[in-house]
Design a protein around this motif. Sequence first.
Motif, PDB file in Angstrom:
ATOM      1  N   GLU A  37      36.003  11.256  16.314  1.00  0.00           N
ATOM      2  CA  GLU A  37      35.696  11.152  17.739  1.00  0.00           C
ATOM      3  C   GLU A  37      35.404   9.726  18.183  1.00  0.00           C
ATOM      4  OE1 GLU A  37      35.775  13.245  20.192  1.00  0.00           O
ATOM      5  OE2 GLU A  37      36.298  15.055  19.065  1.00  0.00           O
ATOM      6  N   ILE A  38      35.516   8.771  17.281  1.00  0.00           N
ATOM      7  CA  ILE A  38      35.103   7.411  17.624  1.00  0.00           C
ATOM      8  C   ILE A  38      35.928   6.832  18.772  1.00  0.00           C
ATOM      9  CG2 ILE A  38      36.605   6.252  15.923  1.00  0.00           C
ATOM     10  CD1 ILE A  38      32.935   5.333  16.753  1.00  0.00           C
ATOM     11  N   HIS A  39      37.204   7.204  18.878  1.00  0.00           N
ATOM     12  CA  HIS A  39      38.032   6.674  19.968  1.00  0.00           C
ATOM     13  C   HIS A  39      37.580   7.239  21.310  1.00  0.00           C
ATOM     14  CE1 HIS A  39      40.399   6.582  16.218  1.00  0.00           C
ATOM     15  NE2 HIS A  39      40.753   5.383  16.654  1.00  0.00           N
ATOM     16  N   ASN A  40      37.263   8.520  21.346  1.00  0.00           N
ATOM     17  CA  ASN A  40      36.729   9.108  22.579  1.00  0.00           C
ATOM     18  C   ASN A  40      35.360   8.531  22.909  1.00  0.00           C
ATOM     19  OD1 ASN A  40      38.942  10.837  22.968  1.00  0.00           O
ATOM     20  ND2 ASN A  40      38.070  12.375  21.611  1.00  0.00           N
ATOM     21  N   LEU A  41      34.564   8.263  21.892  1.00  0.00           N
ATOM     22  CA  LEU A  41      33.250   7.662  22.122  1.00  0.00           C
ATOM     23  C   LEU A  41      33.373   6.270  22.728  1.00  0.00           C
ATOM     24  CD1 LEU A  41      31.530   8.868  18.850  1.00  0.00           C
ATOM     25  CD2 LEU A  41      30.664   9.318  21.156  1.00  0.00           C
ATOM     26  N   GLY A  42      34.414   5.541  22.358  1.00  0.00           N
ATOM     27  CA  GLY A  42      34.644   4.231  22.959  1.00  0.00           C
ATOM     28  C   GLY A  42      34.844   4.334  24.461  1.00  0.00           C
ATOM     29  N   LEU A  43      35.627   5.321  24.888  1.00  0.00           N
ATOM     30  CA  LEU A  43      35.830   5.549  26.318  1.00  0.00           C
ATOM     31  C   LEU A  43      34.528   6.013  26.972  1.00  0.00           C
ATOM     32  CD1 LEU A  43      39.260   7.414  26.121  1.00  0.00           C
ATOM     33  CD2 LEU A  43      38.869   5.018  26.736  1.00  0.00           C
ATOM     34  N   ALA A  44      33.764   6.852  26.264  1.00  0.00           N
ATOM     35  CA  ALA A  44      32.523   7.391  26.809  1.00  0.00           C
ATOM     36  C   ALA A  44      31.497   6.288  27.033  1.00  0.00           C
ATOM     37  CB  ALA A  44      31.961   8.450  25.871  1.00  0.00           C
ATOM     38  N   VAL A  45      31.344   5.395  26.070  1.00  0.00           N
ATOM     39  CA  VAL A  45      30.377   4.310  26.214  1.00  0.00           C
ATOM     40  C   VAL A  45      30.717   3.436  27.403  1.00  0.00           C
ATOM     41  CG1 VAL A  45      29.568   2.170  25.132  1.00  0.00           C
ATOM     42  CG2 VAL A  45      29.649   4.284  23.801  1.00  0.00           C
ATOM     43  N   GLU A  46      32.000   3.193  27.596  1.00  0.00           N
ATOM     44  CA  GLU A  46      32.417   2.402  28.763  1.00  0.00           C
ATOM     45  C   GLU A  46      32.054   3.114  30.065  1.00  0.00           C
ATOM     46  OE1 GLU A  46      36.273  -0.271  30.091  1.00  0.00           O
ATOM     47  OE2 GLU A  46      36.502   1.293  28.586  1.00  0.00           O
ATOM     48  N   VAL A  75      37.494  -2.278  12.412  1.00  0.00           N
ATOM     49  CA  VAL A  75      36.239  -3.008  12.585  1.00  0.00           C
ATOM     50  C   VAL A  75      35.081  -2.021  12.527  1.00  0.00           C
ATOM     51  CG1 VAL A  75      37.334  -4.825  13.942  1.00  0.00           C
ATOM     52  CG2 VAL A  75      36.352  -2.835  15.111  1.00  0.00           C
ATOM     53  N   SER A  76      33.859  -2.527  12.483  1.00  0.00           N
ATOM     54  CA  SER A  76      32.689  -1.661  12.459  1.00  0.00           C
ATOM     55  C   SER A  76      32.611  -0.852  13.752  1.00  0.00           C
ATOM     56  CB  SER A  76      31.419  -2.494  12.306  1.00  0.00           C
ATOM     57  OG  SER A  76      31.160  -3.226  13.496  1.00  0.00           O
ATOM     58  N   GLN A  77      31.916   0.291  13.687  1.00  0.00           N
ATOM     59  CA  GLN A  77      31.830   1.148  14.871  1.00  0.00           C
ATOM     60  C   GLN A  77      31.125   0.455  16.028  1.00  0.00           C
ATOM     61  OE1 GLN A  77      30.142   4.900  13.561  1.00  0.00           O
ATOM     62  NE2 GLN A  77      32.132   5.654  12.884  1.00  0.00           N
ATOM     63  N   ALA A  78      30.120  -0.361  15.741  1.00  0.00           N
ATOM     64  CA  ALA A  78      29.433  -1.080  16.818  1.00  0.00           C
ATOM     65  C   ALA A  78      30.398  -2.015  17.539  1.00  0.00           C
ATOM     66  CB  ALA A  78      28.248  -1.861  16.261  1.00  0.00           C
ATOM     67  N   GLU A  79      31.196  -2.752  16.795  1.00  0.00           N
ATOM     68  CA  GLU A  79      32.189  -3.641  17.406  1.00  0.00           C
ATOM     69  C   GLU A  79      33.228  -2.839  18.177  1.00  0.00           C
ATOM     70  OE1 GLU A  79      33.476  -7.190  14.852  1.00  0.00           O
ATOM     71  OE2 GLU A  79      32.723  -5.737  13.382  1.00  0.00           O
ATOM     72  N   TYR A  80      33.663  -1.726  17.594  1.00  0.00           N
ATOM     73  CA  TYR A  80      34.695  -0.924  18.236  1.00  0.00           C
ATOM     74  C   TYR A  80      34.205  -0.335  19.558  1.00  0.00           C
ATOM     75  CZ  TYR A  80      38.374   2.457  19.006  1.00  0.00           C
ATOM     76  OH  TYR A  80      39.409   3.171  19.570  1.00  0.00           O
ATOM     77  N   LEU A  81      32.944   0.104  19.612  1.00  0.00           N
ATOM     78  CA  LEU A  81      32.420   0.779  20.794  1.00  0.00           C
ATOM     79  C   LEU A  81      32.019  -0.182  21.904  1.00  0.00           C
ATOM     80  CD1 LEU A  81      30.201   3.512  19.100  1.00  0.00           C
ATOM     81  CD2 LEU A  81      32.425   3.829  20.201  1.00  0.00           C
ATOM     82  N   ALA A  82      31.865  -1.463  21.606  1.00  0.00           N
ATOM     83  CA  ALA A  82      31.420  -2.422  22.619  1.00  0.00           C
ATOM     84  C   ALA A  82      32.502  -2.629  23.673  1.00  0.00           C
ATOM     85  CB  ALA A  82      31.066  -3.743  21.960  1.00  0.00           C
ATOM     86  N   PRO A  83      32.209  -2.352  24.953  1.00  0.00           N
ATOM     87  CA  PRO A  83      33.194  -2.634  26.006  1.00  0.00           C
ATOM     88  C   PRO A  83      33.516  -4.127  26.053  1.00  0.00           C
ATOM     89  CG  PRO A  83      31.452  -1.189  26.828  1.00  0.00           C
ATOM     90  CD  PRO A  83      31.003  -1.701  25.481  1.00  0.00           C
ATOM     91  N   GLU A  84      34.623  -4.466  26.653  1.00  0.00           N
ATOM     92  CA  GLU A  84      35.032  -5.864  26.746  1.00  0.00           C
ATOM     93  C   GLU A  84      33.934  -6.685  27.424  1.00  0.00           C
ATOM     94  OE1 GLU A  84      38.752  -8.591  28.407  1.00  0.00           O
ATOM     95  OE2 GLU A  84      38.761  -6.405  28.654  1.00  0.00           O
TER      96      GLU A  84
END
Length: 255
Positions: A37-46, A75-84
Amino acid sequence: MTALPIELPAEHSGILRVATYNIHKGVQGLGPVRRLEIHNLGLAVEQLDADIVCLQEVRRLNRKEAAYFKRWPRVSQAEYLAPEGYDSVYRTNAWTRHGEHGNALLSRWPVIGHQHEDISDHRFEQRGLLHVEVEVQGRRVHAIVVHLGLIPGSRLRQVVQLQRFIEREVPGGAPLVVAGDFNDWGPQIKRMLAGFGLYEHEDTARTLTYPARLPMVQLDHVYVRGLTPLSLQVPRGRIWWRMSDHLPLIAEFRL
């Protein structure tokens, strides 16, 4: 002609928006039916659109899951989840057979410094706090990400450790945010935190965050000192409960 009011973006409004989210290591389900779910979480955090995002159960590496999932981030999950444009800070709490996990903080504002402290209460649970100093509109704001233990007595002792850390590391007049998964829904920790000046927004409706599919308790909290609580909300719906066993909590404060 009357001019329309201009809505200032969050970074100029004097409002600090803080989110806390236990992401369950970016994976949901068990065994062969587990899903990434990490890819969906990236969108969610944004979509949270928070100035500061406090994350728990974040993985920097896990060799077993990286081999199992073809789309495991490089990359690490923290880096991946950080919005631009956001800074990301991660520190490990627990080492496991195949990797490790810990707390992370993502910030829209510049990070001035950070540190980690082990607050493990016994050898069966590795716990830590992440302290990050952020410069927000020219003011230094201290943020501490926590993930307390599963045993009630441990949580109380960890709050005492938190208090000692704050007394030692955070100036008395500095704005302070303490957010994360407290693993607790009783009044005792709230009273202990109030004893050293930390409060959260008191909403009329309970803001339940766990379990995500059918929330029954609020395990996740955002406490502050030196800021004015304004609002508290929890995103709901299928898209949210599929990503983690917790729902995110979003709080707004006046600087």
